[in-house]
Design a protein around this motif. Structure first.
Motif, PDB file in Angstrom:
ATOM      1  N   GLY A 194       0.816  -1.201   0.000  1.00 12.62           N
ATOM      2  CA  GLY A 194       0.000   0.000   0.000  1.00 12.62           C
ATOM      3  C   GLY A 194       0.853   1.256   0.000  1.00 12.62           C
ATOM      4  N   VAL A 195       0.764   2.001   1.087  1.00 14.49           N
ATOM      5  CA  VAL A 195       1.526   3.244   1.199  1.00 14.49           C
ATOM      6  C   VAL A 195       3.017   2.991   1.103  1.00 14.49           C
ATOM      7  CG1 VAL A 195       2.089   5.153   2.753  1.00 14.49           C
ATOM      8  CG2 VAL A 195      -0.286   4.398   2.507  1.00 14.49           C
ATOM      9  N   PHE A 196       3.484   1.895   1.718  1.00 11.49           N
ATOM     10  CA  PHE A 196       4.921   1.600   1.749  1.00 11.49           C
ATOM     11  C   PHE A 196       5.336   0.711   0.579  1.00 11.49           C
ATOM     12  CE2 PHE A 196       3.579   2.567   6.038  1.00 11.49           C
ATOM     13  CZ  PHE A 196       4.550   3.456   6.460  1.00 11.49           C
ATOM     14  N   GLY A 197       4.729   0.956  -0.571  1.00 13.89           N
ATOM     15  CA  GLY A 197       4.999   0.153  -1.748  1.00 13.89           C
ATOM     16  C   GLY A 197       6.077   0.731  -2.641  1.00 13.89           C
ATOM     17  N   VAL A 198       5.924   0.440  -3.926  1.00 13.49           N
ATOM     18  CA  VAL A 198       6.962   0.781  -4.903  1.00 13.49           C
ATOM     19  C   VAL A 198       7.165   2.288  -5.019  1.00 13.49           C
ATOM     20  CG1 VAL A 198       7.602   0.635  -7.335  1.00 13.49           C
ATOM     21  CG2 VAL A 198       6.583  -1.337  -6.186  1.00 13.49           C
ATOM     22  N   ALA A 199       6.071   3.058  -5.015  1.00 15.69           N
ATOM     23  CA  ALA A 199       6.191   4.508  -5.201  1.00 15.69           C
ATOM     24  C   ALA A 199       7.011   5.145  -4.081  1.00 15.69           C
ATOM     25  CB  ALA A 199       4.802   5.138  -5.267  1.00 15.69           C
ATOM     26  N   LEU A 200       6.730   4.763  -2.831  1.00 13.92           N
ATOM     27  CA  LEU A 200       7.510   5.296  -1.726  1.00 13.92           C
ATOM     28  C   LEU A 200       8.946   4.797  -1.774  1.00 13.92           C
ATOM     29  CD1 LEU A 200       7.458   7.045   0.809  1.00 13.92           C
ATOM     30  CD2 LEU A 200       6.801   5.022   2.121  1.00 13.92           C
ATOM     31  N   GLY A 201       9.138   3.564  -2.243  1.00 18.77           N
ATOM     32  CA  GLY A 201      10.499   3.058  -2.401  1.00 18.77           C
ATOM     33  C   GLY A 201      11.293   3.851  -3.413  1.00 18.77           C
ATOM     34  N   VAL A 202      10.652   4.251  -4.509  1.00 21.30           N
ATOM     35  CA  VAL A 202      11.327   5.082  -5.514  1.00 21.30           C
ATOM     36  C   VAL A 202      11.698   6.436  -4.922  1.00 21.30           C
ATOM     37  CG1 VAL A 202      11.005   6.261  -7.712  1.00 21.30           C
ATOM     38  CG2 VAL A 202      10.245   3.906  -7.446  1.00 21.30           C
ATOM     39  N   SER A 203      10.774   7.013  -4.142  1.00 18.85           N
ATOM     40  CA  SER A 203      11.072   8.287  -3.497  1.00 18.85           C
ATOM     41  C   SER A 203      12.245   8.156  -2.539  1.00 18.85           C
ATOM     42  CB  SER A 203       9.831   8.787  -2.746  1.00 18.85           C
ATOM     43  OG  SER A 203      10.107   9.984  -2.048  1.00 18.85           O
ATOM     44  N   THR A 204      12.290   7.054  -1.801  1.00 17.07           N
ATOM     45  CA  THR A 204      13.367   6.842  -0.834  1.00 17.07           C
ATOM     46  C   THR A 204      14.709   6.609  -1.514  1.00 17.07           C
ATOM     47  OG1 THR A 204      11.757   5.857   0.681  1.00 17.07           O
ATOM     48  CG2 THR A 204      14.085   5.478   1.157  1.00 17.07           C
ATOM     49  N   ASN A 205      14.714   5.799  -2.554  1.00 17.37           N
ATOM     50  CA  ASN A 205      15.973   5.381  -3.169  1.00 17.37           C
ATOM     51  C   ASN A 205      16.514   6.365  -4.197  1.00 17.37           C
ATOM     52  OD1 ASN A 205      15.923   2.964  -1.716  1.00 17.37           O
ATOM     53  ND2 ASN A 205      14.711   1.931  -3.272  1.00 17.37           N
ATOM     54  N   PHE A 206      15.608   7.074  -4.905  1.00 15.94           N
ATOM     55  CA  PHE A 206      16.067   7.877  -6.034  1.00 15.94           C
ATOM     56  C   PHE A 206      15.656   9.345  -5.941  1.00 15.94           C
ATOM     57  CE2 PHE A 206      15.461   3.549  -7.733  1.00 15.94           C
ATOM     58  CZ  PHE A 206      16.757   3.271  -8.119  1.00 15.94           C
ATOM     59  N   VAL A 207      14.361   9.592  -5.800  1.00 14.92           N
ATOM     60  CA  VAL A 207      13.838  10.948  -5.970  1.00 14.92           C
ATOM     61  C   VAL A 207      14.487  11.919  -4.989  1.00 14.92           C
ATOM     62  CG1 VAL A 207      11.773  12.379  -5.869  1.00 14.92           C
ATOM     63  CG2 VAL A 207      11.657  10.111  -6.902  1.00 14.92           C
ATOM     64  N   PHE A 208      14.562  11.533  -3.711  1.00 12.76           N
ATOM     65  CA  PHE A 208      15.110  12.452  -2.724  1.00 12.76           C
ATOM     66  C   PHE A 208      16.544  12.837  -3.067  1.00 12.76           C
ATOM     67  CE2 PHE A 208      17.209  13.813   1.102  1.00 12.76           C
ATOM     68  CZ  PHE A 208      16.249  14.531   1.792  1.00 12.76           C
ATOM     69  N   MET A 209      17.357  11.874  -3.444  1.00 12.88           N
ATOM     70  CA  MET A 209      18.764  12.161  -3.724  1.00 12.88           C
ATOM     71  C   MET A 209      18.918  13.053  -4.944  1.00 12.88           C
ATOM     72  SD  MET A 209      20.245  10.783  -1.254  1.00 12.88           S
ATOM     73  CE  MET A 209      21.880  11.184  -1.829  1.00 12.88           C
ATOM     74  N   PHE A 210      18.112  12.823  -5.975  1.00 12.83           N
ATOM     75  CA  PHE A 210      18.224  13.659  -7.165  1.00 12.83           C
ATOM     76  C   PHE A 210      17.716  15.071  -6.894  1.00 12.83           C
ATOM     77  CE2 PHE A 210      19.110   9.742  -9.199  1.00 12.83           C
ATOM     78  CZ  PHE A 210      19.656  10.023 -10.436  1.00 12.83           C
ATOM     79  N   VAL A 211      16.646  15.182  -6.111  1.00 10.98           N
ATOM     80  CA  VAL A 211      16.149  16.512  -5.751  1.00 10.98           C
ATOM     81  C   VAL A 211      17.166  17.249  -4.893  1.00 10.98           C
ATOM     82  CG1 VAL A 211      14.375  17.736  -4.447  1.00 10.98           C
ATOM     83  CG2 VAL A 211      13.727  15.883  -5.974  1.00 10.98           C
ATOM     84  N   LEU A 212      17.789  16.543  -3.967  1.00 13.32           N
ATOM     85  CA  LEU A 212      18.838  17.148  -3.135  1.00 13.32           C
ATOM     86  C   LEU A 212      20.018  17.599  -3.994  1.00 13.32           C
ATOM     87  CD1 LEU A 212      19.892  17.817  -0.278  1.00 13.32           C
ATOM     88  CD2 LEU A 212      20.839  15.502  -0.196  1.00 13.32           C
ATOM     89  N   PHE A 213      20.397  16.773  -4.942  1.00 14.95           N
ATOM     90  CA  PHE A 213      21.483  17.130  -5.854  1.00 14.95           C
ATOM     91  C   PHE A 213      21.148  18.397  -6.637  1.00 14.95           C
ATOM     92  CE2 PHE A 213      22.825  16.865 -10.330  1.00 14.95           C
ATOM     93  CZ  PHE A 213      24.198  16.947 -10.184  1.00 14.95           C
ATOM     94  N   GLY A 214      19.943  18.440  -7.187  1.00 15.90           N
ATOM     95  CA  GLY A 214      19.538  19.620  -7.949  1.00 15.90           C
ATOM     96  C   GLY A 214      19.454  20.863  -7.096  1.00 15.90           C
ATOM     97  N   ALA A 215      18.950  20.716  -5.851  1.00 15.59           N
ATOM     98  CA  ALA A 215      18.839  21.881  -4.965  1.00 15.59           C
ATOM     99  C   ALA A 215      20.213  22.428  -4.594  1.00 15.59           C
ATOM    100  CB  ALA A 215      18.066  21.486  -3.712  1.00 15.59           C
ATOM    101  N   LEU A 216      21.146  21.533  -4.298  1.00 14.73           N
ATOM    102  CA  LEU A 216      22.497  21.984  -3.950  1.00 14.73           C
ATOM    103  C   LEU A 216      23.185  22.650  -5.139  1.00 14.73           C
ATOM    104  CD1 LEU A 216      23.741  18.951  -1.788  1.00 14.73           C
ATOM    105  CD2 LEU A 216      23.025  21.205  -0.991  1.00 14.73           C
ATOM    106  N   LEU A 217      22.999  22.064  -6.315  1.00 15.81           N
ATOM    107  CA  LEU A 217      23.616  22.652  -7.509  1.00 15.81           C
ATOM    108  C   LEU A 217      22.997  24.007  -7.820  1.00 15.81           C
ATOM    109  CD1 LEU A 217      25.856  21.681  -9.376  1.00 15.81           C
ATOM    110  CD2 LEU A 217      24.128  20.822 -10.941  1.00 15.81           C
ATOM    111  N   GLU A 218      21.693  24.130  -7.606  1.00 10.26           N
ATOM    112  CA  GLU A 218      21.018  25.412  -7.827  1.00 10.26           C
ATOM    113  C   GLU A 218      21.524  26.463  -6.849  1.00 10.26           C
ATOM    114  OE1 GLU A 218      18.714  28.523  -8.878  1.00 10.26           O
ATOM    115  OE2 GLU A 218      18.949  26.657  -9.998  1.00 10.26           O
ATOM    116  N   ARG A 219      21.630  26.070  -5.565  1.00  6.83           N
ATOM    117  CA  ARG A 219      22.127  27.007  -4.560  1.00  6.83           C
ATOM    118  C   ARG A 219      23.571  27.419  -4.821  1.00  6.83           C
ATOM    119  NH1 ARG A 219      18.517  29.950  -1.766  1.00  6.83           N
ATOM    120  NH2 ARG A 219      16.787  28.648  -1.060  1.00  6.83           N
ATOM    121  N   ALA A 220      24.320  26.531  -5.457  1.00  9.16           N
ATOM    122  CA  ALA A 220      25.713  26.850  -5.767  1.00  9.16           C
ATOM    123  C   ALA A 220      25.844  27.835  -6.917  1.00  9.16           C
ATOM    124  CB  ALA A 220      26.481  25.565  -6.098  1.00  9.16           C
ATOM    125  N   GLY A 221      24.724  28.093  -7.618  1.00 10.45           N
ATOM    126  CA  GLY A 221      24.758  29.091  -8.692  1.00 10.45           C
ATOM    127  C   GLY A 221      24.582  28.531 -10.084  1.00 10.45           C
TER     128      GLY A 221
END
Length: 457
Positions: A194-221
């Motif tokens: 249900g809630v703890f299925g594939v979609a949340l797993g994708v967010s945990t394994n991939f989405v958060f890290m890529f969003v963090l990467f983009g945010a840091l790169l954006e803040r860096a200029g």
């Protein structure tokens, strides 16, 4: 007066961005520091989970279900702390009932981690406490969704939850025998279907890290660099700011993967300039939105749907990037052409350059820049492929050393160039010079090289 208007638009856009991405609250004092500490802990946890350090130190190893529970626990806590229940709610403080809901939602989400052993022993036979936590977690998750993303997504979720119980009362085509409360709550919350299925797993394994990467790169200029590069190359053409908006949104999409982030970072800069050269307000906004929305299609960082495709279809992320590249290019070319037609039809002109150039110089500059990027891309693709094929485990050290030397050299080159402007005032009257602008931030491309190389290893 025009500068003041652009500053006011910039402040308003930043306010909208904070409300959509960071929440409408801005707590001060201890509460503000606590929210900052929680966000830092969340990022550190995700970095720890994604790194090989847990296996090196033989400590802090989490399985997929535990990691998903902790991930969601952080998310729902911050949702209740950062997003008020209503538009007229407190902005500088968090009311006591939001504290209660945040803690209860966080505990409900972490329940699968805190009691993972007990839940494993009574699999398929949830207790009253399990069902209470599941029901509370679903209700609070729906409320957190409403606060962060608005009512539509919450309503869609409620429709499907209702369908699970109301199956016998549905038309014959979609009717089913229905689910009991115990079965539904166990399926939705206690299991990984249900809630703890594939979609949340994708967010945990991939989405958060890529969003963090983009945010840091954006803040860096990096976002400002891509905008300035687009304006330096295209700002002098017919409807130049609009064409630069299309290109800069595409370049920003390379590191953000978010349509909202694209509109905020590029729109506050490009919309006033498009209006200055003759585009009406509604067309300037439409061009920026159309260009920024394509950021979710632009490799290598795309929207969450790209990571869901990787998980569901079972292909590598590099294959998704290859498949998305052509549609992204076609969409931006089509939008660029439409902008050109609008500019020609209205008889618009671009922004003047500080130093006039002949057509031959402009052609050589554009050709040299394009050829340089093509050569660099070819060298990176085939060069990295060669090291990976023939050097095996030593390829990591070779690439790492090459990237370090490249970074030092590009930073040295950038230090010799003038600083990039960070607001619209410096570019309202003239187009930046292409050469110095391009050289000022070439080192921003190195993280993208690493991002393309690592998933294929």
């Amino acid at each position: 007066m025009e500068v003041d208007t652009s500053k006011e638009a910039l402040r308003e856009a930043r306010k909208i961005a904070e409300q959509s991405d960071q929440g409408a609250r801005n707590p001060v004092g201890l509460t503000g520091r606590l929210i900052l500490a929680v966000t830092l802990c969340w990022s550190l946890f995700q970095l720890w989970y994604a790194s090989p350090l847990p296996f090196i130190f033989k400590a802090g190893i989490f399985n997929d279900t535990q990691a998903r529970a902790i991930h969601l626990s952080f998310a729902v806590f911050l949702a209740f702390m950062a997003f008020p229940a209503r538009r007229k709610s407190y902005r500088n403080q968090v009311p006591f009932y939001d504290w209660i809901m945040a803690l209860l939602a966080s505990f409900s989400s972490a329940y699968l981690y805190l009691f993972s052993t007990e839940l494993a022993y009574r699999s398929g036979a949830p207790t009253t406490m399990d069902l209470f936590i599941a029901a509370s977690g679903i209700i609070l998750l729906l409320e957190a969704t409403r606060r962060a993303l608005g009512p539509p997504l919450m309503v869609v979720a409620l429709v499907f939850i209702t369908y699970a119980f109301a199956g016998p009362y549905m038309p014959d085509v979609i009717a089913h025998k229905g689910a009991s409360f115990n079965k539904a709550m166990s399926h939705f919350w206690i299991t990984t279907e249900g809630v703890f299925g594939v979609a949340l797993g994708v967010s945990t394994n991939f989405v958060f890290m890529f969003v963090l990467f983009g945010a840091l790169l954006e803040r860096a200029g990096a976002g400002n660099y891509f905008i300035q590069v687009a304006f330096s190359l295209l700002g002098h053409m017919r409807g130049g700011p609009a064409k630069a908006a299309v290109v800069s949104s595409g370049l920003s999409g390379v590191v953000s993967g978010s349509s909202i982030a694209n509109v905020v970072t590029t729109g506050t800069f490009t919309i006033p300039l498009m209006k200055r050269v003759g585009f009406p307000s509604h067309k300037a906004g439409a061009i920026e939105v159309a260009a920024s929305t394509n950021g979710q299609l632009t490799p290598p960082i795309m929207g969450a749907a790209a990571f869901l495709m990787v998980e569901y279809v079972g292909i590598s992320y590099l294959e998704v990037i290859k498949a998305a590249l052509l549609p992204a290019i076609i969409s931006y070319i089509a939008l660029f052409y439409i902008v050109h037609l609008e500019a020609v039809k209205a008889g618009m002109e671009g922004l003047p350059r500080r130093h006039t150039r002949t057509k031959l110089q402009a052609l050589l500059s554009f050709t040299g820049t394009f050829a340089g990027l093509c050569i660099m891309g070819t060298a990176v693709y085939y060069g990295i492929g060669w090291t990976r094929s023939y050097m095996g485990d030593y390829a990591l050290y070779m690439i790492g050393s090459a990237l370090l030397l490249s970074y030092v050299g590009l930073v040295k080159l950038a230090s010799l160039q003038p600083d990039l402007p960070r607001d619209t005032e410096a570019t309202l009257s003239h187009t930046p010079e292409p050469g110095p602008t391009l050289k000022r931030g070439l080192y921003y491309l190195l993280p993208i090289v690493v991002l393309l190389w690592v998933p294929d290893r």
